[in-house]
Design a protein around this motif. Sequence first.
Motif, short mmCIF file in Angstrom:
data_model
loop_
_atom_site.label_atom_id
_atom_site.label_comp_id
_atom_site.label_asym_id
_atom_site.label_seq_id
_atom_site.Cartn_x
_atom_site.Cartn_y
_atom_site.Cartn_z
N PHE A 196 0.77 -1.20 0.01
CA PHE A 196 -0.08 0.07 -0.02
C PHE A 196 0.85 1.09 0.03
N LEU A 197 1.80 1.45 0.78
CA LEU A 197 2.50 2.57 1.00
C LEU A 197 4.26 2.25 1.23
N SER A 198 4.97 2.70 0.41
CA SER A 198 6.22 2.86 0.33
C SER A 198 7.09 3.93 0.37
N VAL A 199 8.05 4.04 1.33
CA VAL A 199 9.11 5.53 1.56
C VAL A 199 10.32 4.98 1.68
N VAL A 200 10.95 5.98 1.03
CA VAL A 200 12.39 6.19 0.84
C VAL A 200 12.93 7.41 1.24
N VAL A 201 13.96 7.52 2.18
CA VAL A 201 14.74 8.67 2.73
C VAL A 201 16.07 8.48 2.19
N LEU A 227 2.17 5.48 -3.33
CA LEU A 227 0.79 5.25 -2.64
C LEU A 227 0.12 4.47 -3.56
N GLN A 228 -0.22 2.94 -3.35
CA GLN A 228 -1.14 2.41 -4.03
C GLN A 228 -2.61 2.30 -3.55
#
Length: 350
Positions: A196-201, A227-228
């Motif tokens: 559902f949600l993927s985040v990369v910093v 964000l799917q």
Amino acid sequence: MLKKTTVAIALATLFSAGSVNAVTFELNDAGDYARLYGEVGVGGHIDTNPDYNHDEFYDTKGYVDDSFATMGMEGQRGKYRYRLELDYQRRNWLGGDGEFELAIDKMYIGYAFTDHQWIELGLTDTAFDDYDHFGDFTFNKSVETGEAGDQENTVKYQADFDHLILGASYSYEGEHKSGALQGDIVNGYVGWMSDFLSVVVGLETRGGSDGISKYGEQQQVGLGVRLQVMPKLAFGFNGFLEDEDLATRKSGDVYLGYETFRNYGLTLTSKYDLNEKWEIIASANHEEYEGWDLIGPNYDYTDQPAEYGKERRWGSVGFNYRPAKDIVLSLEGRFGEAPEAGYAYARMYF
């Protein structure tokens, strides 16, 4: 000349070694393998805009060819990995000449500690380069983050667990793509992946050239989000914030008067999958560079005046069509303060 000749010999050797079709060679029952891969792409930038071509292309004209080809081999023996990749691409960046260049893009030896952790040593992409456009769905990536990219003399660590990913790299005496010295480069990333949600910093810092080139110290942070929201609909966000020291004058061969320039950029993208072959992609973009600001203290008067002042905004709408799993045809139109009116490309992978 020696470098190009050496690369040409290496490329000829790869082609003469056997078939260039997608091939994986199983070397033994232990899982060791060697794989030959590549891609060929033809296309480019349409109707480049002289008013908004700041730091984009080597020239402004109706069509800037951006054709590209890659051929490489990678493999694994026990816990050791290797990769050799050759690129044939246009020198289209500002200060280039638009001619084709044949160069070694990657050449490294790696070691896998476990199935989830490994290192690479040699010429490879820096850690942040793997995810610097994570939230940008456009085929021709919109806002450039300015991260270090591929570097020689690099050691990189990466890890990939169930949801957590992370990586870090160090490059000794890094260089700009033009060949100008940038000093030692350290960068890394951490991310969380889910359906559902993927985040990369990502983070990056460089030591600077100590007067040898115009590039001084730099610090940068980047963020990518996917964000799917529905099975066929996804939204993305990509952004960066950078403080970059650049020389403002030169005396002989020595660069002087380094000043800090603050730059940032944002991209909002969406992707809708009509079916297995068609994708509709749209984006909205904003970027701001202190060196563009005519009334700012650090305006770069060596460049032509920027029509848009210190910032520019533009949007894009396009599609990707995949007639087969290893072929993609892409067309993108841009509007607003964009450096080009469109981008068209056909790419085949093998």
